[in-house]
Scaffold this motif. Structure first.
Motif, PDB file in Angstrom:
ATOM      1  N   ASP A 125       0.932  -1.322  -0.011  1.00 23.45           N
ATOM      2  CA  ASP A 125      -0.081  -0.195  -0.139  1.00 23.45           C
ATOM      3  C   ASP A 125       0.708   1.275  -0.016  1.00 23.45           C
ATOM      4  OD1 ASP A 125      -1.889   1.982   0.382  1.00 23.45           O
ATOM      5  OD2 ASP A 125      -2.803   1.030   1.906  1.00 23.45           O
ATOM      6  N   THR A 164      -0.184   4.363  -0.854  1.00 21.61           N
ATOM      7  CA  THR A 164      -1.353   5.486  -0.885  1.00 21.61           C
ATOM      8  C   THR A 164      -1.002   6.677   0.010  1.00 21.61           C
ATOM      9  OG1 THR A 164      -3.045   4.418   0.412  1.00 21.61           O
ATOM     10  CG2 THR A 164      -3.115   3.898  -2.013  1.00 21.61           C
ATOM     11  N   GLN A 165      -0.361   6.186   1.167  1.00 19.58           N
ATOM     12  CA  GLN A 165      -0.060   7.020   2.320  1.00 19.58           C
ATOM     13  C   GLN A 165      -1.376   7.570   2.968  1.00 19.58           C
ATOM     14  OE1 GLN A 165       3.098   8.174   3.561  1.00 19.58           O
ATOM     15  NE2 GLN A 165       3.567   6.588   1.847  1.00 19.58           N
ATOM     16  N   ARG A 186      -4.288   7.758   1.432  1.00 16.97           N
ATOM     17  CA  ARG A 186      -5.368   8.435   0.427  1.00 16.97           C
ATOM     18  C   ARG A 186      -6.097   7.393  -0.246  1.00 16.97           C
ATOM     19  NH1 ARG A 186      -1.081  11.629   1.606  1.00 16.97           N
ATOM     20  NH2 ARG A 186      -1.380  13.739   1.911  1.00 16.97           N
ATOM     21  N   ARG A 187      -7.427   7.713  -1.130  1.00 17.81           N
ATOM     22  CA  ARG A 187      -7.820   7.006  -1.850  1.00 17.81           C
ATOM     23  C   ARG A 187      -7.170   6.307  -2.908  1.00 17.81           C
ATOM     24  NH1 ARG A 187     -11.434   9.147  -6.172  1.00 17.81           N
ATOM     25  NH2 ARG A 187     -11.906   7.823  -7.182  1.00 17.81           N
ATOM     26  N   THR A 188      -7.365   4.871  -3.145  1.00 20.94           N
ATOM     27  CA  THR A 188      -6.777   4.231  -4.193  1.00 20.94           C
ATOM     28  C   THR A 188      -7.031   4.513  -5.612  1.00 20.94           C
ATOM     29  OG1 THR A 188      -6.289   2.353  -2.712  1.00 20.94           O
ATOM     30  CG2 THR A 188      -6.051   1.930  -5.133  1.00 20.94           C
ATOM     31  N   ARG A 189      -6.246   4.907  -6.188  1.00 17.68           N
ATOM     32  CA  ARG A 189      -6.762   5.432  -7.906  1.00 17.68           C
ATOM     33  C   ARG A 189      -6.113   4.326  -8.778  1.00 17.68           C
ATOM     34  NH1 ARG A 189      -6.530  11.293  -5.929  1.00 17.68           N
ATOM     35  NH2 ARG A 189      -8.748  11.602  -5.793  1.00 17.68           N
ATOM     36  N   LEU A 196      -0.542  -0.648  -4.458  1.00 17.79           N
ATOM     37  CA  LEU A 196      -1.592   0.335  -4.629  1.00 17.79           C
ATOM     38  C   LEU A 196      -0.990   1.723  -4.648  1.00 17.79           C
ATOM     39  CD1 LEU A 196      -4.075  -0.971  -1.765  1.00 17.79           C
ATOM     40  CD2 LEU A 196      -4.286  -1.708  -4.034  1.00 17.79           C
ATOM     41  N   SER A 197      -1.805   2.600  -5.446  1.00 15.05           N
ATOM     42  CA  SER A 197      -1.231   4.003  -5.575  1.00 15.05           C
ATOM     43  C   SER A 197      -2.301   5.166  -5.603  1.00 15.05           C
ATOM     44  CB  SER A 197      -0.500   4.091  -7.039  1.00 15.05           C
ATOM     45  OG  SER A 197      -0.010   5.468  -7.153  1.00 15.05           O
ATOM     46  N   ALA A 198      -2.052   6.160  -4.955  1.00 12.39           N
ATOM     47  CA  ALA A 198      -3.184   7.142  -4.946  1.00 12.39           C
ATOM     48  C   ALA A 198      -3.190   8.004  -6.296  1.00 12.39           C
ATOM     49  CB  ALA A 198      -2.842   8.094  -3.816  1.00 12.39           C
TER      50      ALA A 198
END
Length: 90
Positions: free
Chosen positions: A45, A47-48, A50-53, A65-67
């Motif tokens: 993960d 994303t820190q 934040r929402r996964t984009r 997973l990245s934001a």
């Protein structure tokens, strides 16, 4: 061959030649893939909080997973958004 890192947001990077796919996270099969990766300890993960984009699949079967939007990450592979021949070779 040099190793090239691609920024996936918040100071996180992936090795460009290890990436197989960059996918939008909204589809049900992708949500199942994410859940399976979490259970198997293959989920990273980035994303820190934040929402996964976007969801990045690697050749080692890890799920990242990245934001950052999928399109933005894809454009970072090369100026025109295409993956170079060097990145496809191993």
């Amino acid at each position: 061959m040099s190793t090239r890192l691609v920024n996936i947001g918040f100071g996180n990077s992936v090795v460009s030649r290890r990436v197989i796919a960059i996918i939008s996270p909204n589809a049900a099969p992708i949500k199942r893939l994410r859940d399976e990766a979490r259970e198997d300890k293959r989920l990273i993960d980035a994303t820190q909080g934040r929402r996964t984009r976007s969801v990045i699949i690697t050749d080692s079967n890890h799920v990242v997973l990245s934001a950052i939007q999928s399109e933005t990450i894809a454009q970072r592979f090369s100026p025109d958004g295409a993956i170079s021949k060097e990145d496809m070779e191993e």
